[in-house]
Design a protein around this motif. Structure first.
Motif, PDB file in Angstrom:
ATOM      1  N   VAL A 144       0.908  -1.260   0.163  1.00 47.63           N
ATOM      2  CA  VAL A 144       0.009   0.010   0.167  1.00 47.63           C
ATOM      3  C   VAL A 144       0.682   1.202   0.049  1.00 47.63           C
ATOM      4  O   VAL A 144       1.803   1.372   0.716  1.00 47.63           O
ATOM      5  CB  VAL A 144      -1.148  -0.022   1.146  1.00 47.63           C
ATOM      6  N   ASP A 145       0.475   2.034  -1.197  1.00 50.66           N
ATOM      7  CA  ASP A 145       1.440   3.162  -1.234  1.00 50.66           C
ATOM      8  C   ASP A 145       1.208   4.027   0.164  1.00 50.66           C
ATOM      9  O   ASP A 145       0.082   4.188   0.823  1.00 50.66           O
ATOM     10  CB  ASP A 145       0.778   4.224  -2.227  1.00 50.66           C
ATOM     11  N   ILE A 146       2.337   4.823   0.760  1.00 51.22           N
ATOM     12  CA  ILE A 146       2.310   5.648   1.825  1.00 51.22           C
ATOM     13  C   ILE A 146       1.302   6.997   1.807  1.00 51.22           C
ATOM     14  O   ILE A 146       0.609   7.015   3.034  1.00 51.22           O
ATOM     15  CB  ILE A 146       3.666   6.081   2.230  1.00 51.22           C
ATOM     16  N   PHE A 147       0.927   7.147   0.715  1.00 50.57           N
ATOM     17  CA  PHE A 147      -0.147   8.223   0.683  1.00 50.57           C
ATOM     18  C   PHE A 147      -1.553   7.759   0.714  1.00 50.57           C
ATOM     19  O   PHE A 147      -2.568   8.618   0.797  1.00 50.57           O
ATOM     20  CB  PHE A 147       0.141   9.251  -0.459  1.00 50.57           C
ATOM     21  N   ASP A 148      -1.593   6.602   0.543  1.00 52.06           N
ATOM     22  CA  ASP A 148      -2.884   5.861   0.716  1.00 52.06           C
ATOM     23  C   ASP A 148      -3.226   4.913   1.852  1.00 52.06           C
ATOM     24  O   ASP A 148      -4.302   4.767   2.115  1.00 52.06           O
ATOM     25  CB  ASP A 148      -2.885   4.799  -0.730  1.00 52.06           C
ATOM     26  N   ARG A 149      -2.469   5.003   2.915  1.00 55.64           N
ATOM     27  CA  ARG A 149      -2.528   4.434   3.851  1.00 55.64           C
ATOM     28  C   ARG A 149      -3.525   4.638   4.871  1.00 55.64           C
ATOM     29  O   ARG A 149      -4.168   3.719   5.543  1.00 55.64           O
ATOM     30  CB  ARG A 149      -1.253   4.103   4.804  1.00 55.64           C
ATOM     31  N   GLU A 150      -4.045   5.698   4.871  1.00 52.18           N
ATOM     32  CA  GLU A 150      -5.176   6.281   5.867  1.00 52.18           C
ATOM     33  C   GLU A 150      -6.476   5.668   5.034  1.00 52.18           C
ATOM     34  O   GLU A 150      -7.347   5.096   5.932  1.00 52.18           O
ATOM     35  CB  GLU A 150      -5.036   7.696   5.915  1.00 52.18           C
ATOM     36  N   ALA A 151      -6.555   5.953   3.939  1.00 58.80           N
ATOM     37  CA  ALA A 151      -7.915   5.635   3.214  1.00 58.80           C
ATOM     38  C   ALA A 151      -8.003   4.101   3.206  1.00 58.80           C
ATOM     39  O   ALA A 151      -8.999   3.656   3.580  1.00 58.80           O
ATOM     40  CB  ALA A 151      -7.764   6.016   2.007  1.00 58.80           C
ATOM     41  N   VAL A 152      -6.997   3.206   3.261  1.00 61.88           N
ATOM     42  CA  VAL A 152      -7.054   1.756   3.157  1.00 61.88           C
ATOM     43  C   VAL A 152      -7.330   1.266   4.589  1.00 61.88           C
ATOM     44  O   VAL A 152      -8.114   0.450   4.774  1.00 61.88           O
ATOM     45  CB  VAL A 152      -5.682   1.218   2.650  1.00 61.88           C
ATOM     46  N   PHE A 153      -6.913   2.158   5.435  1.00 61.54           N
ATOM     47  CA  PHE A 153      -7.072   1.505   7.106  1.00 61.54           C
ATOM     48  C   PHE A 153      -8.635   1.919   7.297  1.00 61.54           C
ATOM     49  O   PHE A 153      -9.246   0.840   8.158  1.00 61.54           O
ATOM     50  CB  PHE A 153      -6.258   2.430   7.882  1.00 61.54           C
ATOM     51  N   ILE A 154      -9.149   2.882   6.880  1.00 60.57           N
ATOM     52  CA  ILE A 154     -10.569   3.080   7.039  1.00 60.57           C
ATOM     53  C   ILE A 154     -11.415   2.005   6.519  1.00 60.57           C
ATOM     54  O   ILE A 154     -12.223   1.534   7.230  1.00 60.57           O
ATOM     55  CB  ILE A 154     -11.038   4.617   6.475  1.00 60.57           C
ATOM     56  N   GLU A 155     -11.025   1.725   5.147  1.00 60.98           N
ATOM     57  CA  GLU A 155     -12.060   0.596   4.509  1.00 60.98           C
ATOM     58  C   GLU A 155     -11.685  -0.718   5.154  1.00 60.98           C
ATOM     59  O   GLU A 155     -12.632  -1.464   5.328  1.00 60.98           O
ATOM     60  CB  GLU A 155     -11.430   0.618   3.230  1.00 60.98           C
ATOM     61  N   VAL A 157      -9.774  -1.704   8.230  1.00 62.15           N
ATOM     62  CA  VAL A 157      -9.511  -1.904   9.502  1.00 62.15           C
ATOM     63  C   VAL A 157     -10.732  -1.343  10.426  1.00 62.15           C
ATOM     64  O   VAL A 157     -11.352  -1.854  11.212  1.00 62.15           O
ATOM     65  CB  VAL A 157      -8.244  -1.578   9.841  1.00 62.15           C
ATOM     66  N   LEU A 158     -10.813  -0.220  10.168  1.00 64.01           N
ATOM     67  CA  LEU A 158     -11.544   0.737  11.119  1.00 64.01           C
ATOM     68  C   LEU A 158     -13.036   0.398  10.810  1.00 64.01           C
ATOM     69  O   LEU A 158     -13.676   0.260  11.662  1.00 64.01           O
ATOM     70  CB  LEU A 158     -11.184   2.502  10.866  1.00 64.01           C
ATOM     71  N   ASP A 159     -13.528   0.713   9.648  1.00 67.27           N
ATOM     72  CA  ASP A 159     -14.921   0.376   9.274  1.00 67.27           C
ATOM     73  C   ASP A 159     -15.521  -1.164   9.750  1.00 67.27           C
ATOM     74  O   ASP A 159     -16.398  -1.072  10.658  1.00 67.27           O
ATOM     75  CB  ASP A 159     -15.210   0.743   8.156  1.00 67.27           C
ATOM     76  N   PRO A 160     -14.470  -1.849   9.471  1.00 65.94           N
ATOM     77  CA  PRO A 160     -15.127  -3.394   9.993  1.00 65.94           C
ATOM     78  C   PRO A 160     -14.962  -3.439  11.549  1.00 65.94           C
ATOM     79  O   PRO A 160     -15.971  -4.055  12.351  1.00 65.94           O
ATOM     80  CB  PRO A 160     -13.927  -4.356   9.391  1.00 65.94           C
ATOM     81  N   LEU A 161     -14.128  -2.821  12.163  1.00 64.71           N
ATOM     82  CA  LEU A 161     -13.907  -2.729  13.554  1.00 64.71           C
ATOM     83  C   LEU A 161     -15.040  -1.832  14.314  1.00 64.71           C
ATOM     84  O   LEU A 161     -15.673  -2.617  15.289  1.00 64.71           O
ATOM     85  CB  LEU A 161     -12.848  -2.321  14.277  1.00 64.71           C
ATOM     86  N   ARG A 162     -15.431  -0.829  13.753  1.00 63.27           N
ATOM     87  CA  ARG A 162     -16.701  -0.249  14.410  1.00 63.27           C
ATOM     88  C   ARG A 162     -18.065  -0.740  14.115  1.00 63.27           C
ATOM     89  O   ARG A 162     -18.799  -0.830  14.906  1.00 63.27           O
ATOM     90  CB  ARG A 162     -16.849   1.148  13.708  1.00 63.27           C
ATOM     91  N   LYS A 163     -17.967  -1.509  12.827  1.00 66.17           N
ATOM     92  CA  LYS A 163     -19.348  -2.653  12.730  1.00 66.17           C
ATOM     93  C   LYS A 163     -19.441  -3.742  13.724  1.00 66.17           C
ATOM     94  O   LYS A 163     -20.460  -4.175  14.144  1.00 66.17           O
ATOM     95  CB  LYS A 163     -19.532  -3.103  11.449  1.00 66.17           C
ATOM     96  N   ARG A 164     -18.318  -4.205  14.057  1.00 68.08           N
ATOM     97  CA  ARG A 164     -18.145  -5.334  14.872  1.00 68.08           C
ATOM     98  C   ARG A 164     -18.304  -4.878  16.485  1.00 68.08           C
ATOM     99  O   ARG A 164     -18.940  -5.467  17.227  1.00 68.08           O
ATOM    100  CB  ARG A 164     -16.753  -5.754  14.876  1.00 68.08           C
ATOM    101  N   LEU A 168     -18.056   0.954  20.728  1.00 66.51           N
ATOM    102  CA  LEU A 168     -16.594   1.340  21.240  1.00 66.51           C
ATOM    103  C   LEU A 168     -16.360   2.730  20.536  1.00 66.51           C
ATOM    104  O   LEU A 168     -16.599   3.155  19.402  1.00 66.51           O
ATOM    105  CB  LEU A 168     -15.538   0.384  20.480  1.00 66.51           C
ATOM    106  N   LYS A 169     -15.984   3.660  21.472  1.00 69.40           N
ATOM    107  CA  LYS A 169     -15.612   5.167  21.190  1.00 69.40           C
ATOM    108  C   LYS A 169     -14.355   5.212  20.668  1.00 69.40           C
ATOM    109  O   LYS A 169     -13.090   4.780  21.099  1.00 69.40           O
ATOM    110  CB  LYS A 169     -15.718   5.946  22.494  1.00 69.40           C
ATOM    111  N   VAL A 170     -13.991   5.938  19.261  1.00 78.03           N
ATOM    112  CA  VAL A 170     -12.714   5.638  18.686  1.00 78.03           C
ATOM    113  C   VAL A 170     -12.467   7.250  18.278  1.00 78.03           C
ATOM    114  O   VAL A 170     -13.377   7.941  17.489  1.00 78.03           O
ATOM    115  CB  VAL A 170     -12.846   4.938  17.452  1.00 78.03           C
ATOM    116  N   THR A 171     -11.224   7.567  18.403  1.00 76.37           N
ATOM    117  CA  THR A 171     -10.762   8.688  17.899  1.00 76.37           C
ATOM    118  C   THR A 171      -9.575   8.735  16.953  1.00 76.37           C
ATOM    119  O   THR A 171      -8.810   7.754  17.235  1.00 76.37           O
ATOM    120  CB  THR A 171     -10.034   9.646  19.148  1.00 76.37           C
ATOM    121  N   MET A 172     -10.023   9.002  15.460  1.00 76.53           N
ATOM    122  CA  MET A 172      -9.105   9.028  14.469  1.00 76.53           C
ATOM    123  C   MET A 172      -8.155  10.140  14.885  1.00 76.53           C
ATOM    124  O   MET A 172      -8.412  11.205  14.756  1.00 76.53           O
ATOM    125  CB  MET A 172      -9.919   9.216  13.196  1.00 76.53           C
TER     126      MET A 172
END
Length: 346
Positions: A144-155, A157-164, A168-172
């Protein structure tokens, strides 16, 4: 407007380091900020409540005489973090949040989480007791390109975690992209974002144009101009889901100015002057207090500070040191590349 009085600000993402570096930088934060969430990525990291208690004592001992400053402690999430210890830390009032570093994402993150499934027991306990998770929102997979790592994380890691774990209160933390801003705004609850001073001011050209400039290198790395503009709009909008987290991160100059320079920008000393300039540019000085002093406490369930500070717009530009001297070596101060006129007068 040439004078603005606001509640004393807080910093919801701060690196103080330890030892001689801690002693050298703590005064710049304590001078202007009432509280700060302290990052736990020391060597070794702050993993247990006892670690946090000891680190807090070292911070309090380093605060200059006469300054009033409250460090808000965090724990470094690992795949072996004990849920009972985390709950006890919160119950004692010592622990404000737990920090997720994907392994290898930034400075001293090699002990972070590689498989989030292994950390689910503690995340489930945090959701139950209402303890926020602060995330460094980047994947670290090499493809994953370093400039894309935040967008890929959201898709991925973060979104699946929040659905699961929707409770859970999350601060990006240190949001750097329009993708991050849009994701927070699209979420109904339990999600907010901190924004740094420097990401409101620099884009990736600052690092790369005219030669490599290591003192503008940070992680997450600064992105394209369209992302910087999205951050500025969000920060100055008054939206309660966005607040200041400087991510001020001191490194001694020899560790920045080398073949494999460390990531981090030191902004504590001039953040309020920089922010007043940005908000003035955006015609939003009346919203500066919300971003620096109101939205963060509301998110973390704390009362805003009663003490006030006054910023005054000086006719002549302010003079900040190019470097500060610490017992750990010189640290270069963030240069916003424009003159600063807003002074924290008291």
């Amino acid at each position: 407007m040439t004078e603005l009085t606001i509640r004393r600000p807080d910093d919801w993402h701060l690196h103080l380091r330890d030892g001689a570096m801690l002693a050298g930088v703590i005064g710049d934060t304590a001078r202007h900020f009432a509280r700060a969430i302290i990052m736990p990525n020391l060597v070794p990291p702050v993993v247990t409540t006892e670690d946090a208690k000891a680190y807090r004592a070292r911070i309090l001992a380093a605060i200059p005489a006469g300054d009033r400053f409250e460090p808000l402690m965090t724990l470094y999430l690992t795949e072996h973090t004990e849920p009972d210890d985390v709950e006890a830390g919160k119950a004692s009032g010592l622990i404000t949040a737990v920090k997720l570093y994907p392994a290898g994402a930034t400075t001293n993150s090699h002990g972070g989480v590689r498989n989030l499934d292994n950390a689910m027991p503690v995340l489930e306990r945090m959701a139950k007791i209402g303890l926020p998770l602060c995330v460094h929102g980047e994947v670290t997979t090499p493809e994953v390109d370093i400039f894309d790592r935040e967008a890929v994380f959201i898709e991925t890691v973060l979104d699946p975690l929040r659905k699961r774990l929707p409770e859970l209160k999350v601060t990006m933390e240190h949001v750097t992209t329009k993708d991050g801003i849009d994701y927070i705004r699209s979420s109904g609850r339990n999600l907010a974002g901190s924004i740094t001073t420097h990401h409101l001011i620099i884009n990736r050209n600052a690092i790369l144009v005219g030669g490599i400039r290591p003192h503008y290198y940070c992680l997450p790395v600064a992105k394209r101009e369209e992302h910087r503009l999205a951050l500025r709009e969000a920060a100055t909008s008054g939206d309660r889901r966005f607040f200041l987290g400087t991510d001020s991160a001191p490194h001694a100059d020899p560790l920045k100015e080398c073949a494999c320079g460390c990531a981090g920008i030191y902004t504590s000393i001039n953040t309020m002057s920089c922010l007043a300039h940005v908000f003035e540019d955006e015609g939003a000085l009346d919203r500066l207090e919300a971003f620096t002093s109101l939205n963060g406490p509301a998110w973390y369930g704390l009362a805003p500070n009663e003490e006030r500070v006054t910023l005054v717009r000086r006719d002549d530009p302010l003079s900040f040191p190019h470097k500060i001297d610490t017992g750990a070596g010189p640290v270069t101060v963030f240069d916003p590349m424009f003159k600063l006129h807003w002074d924290v007068a008291g």
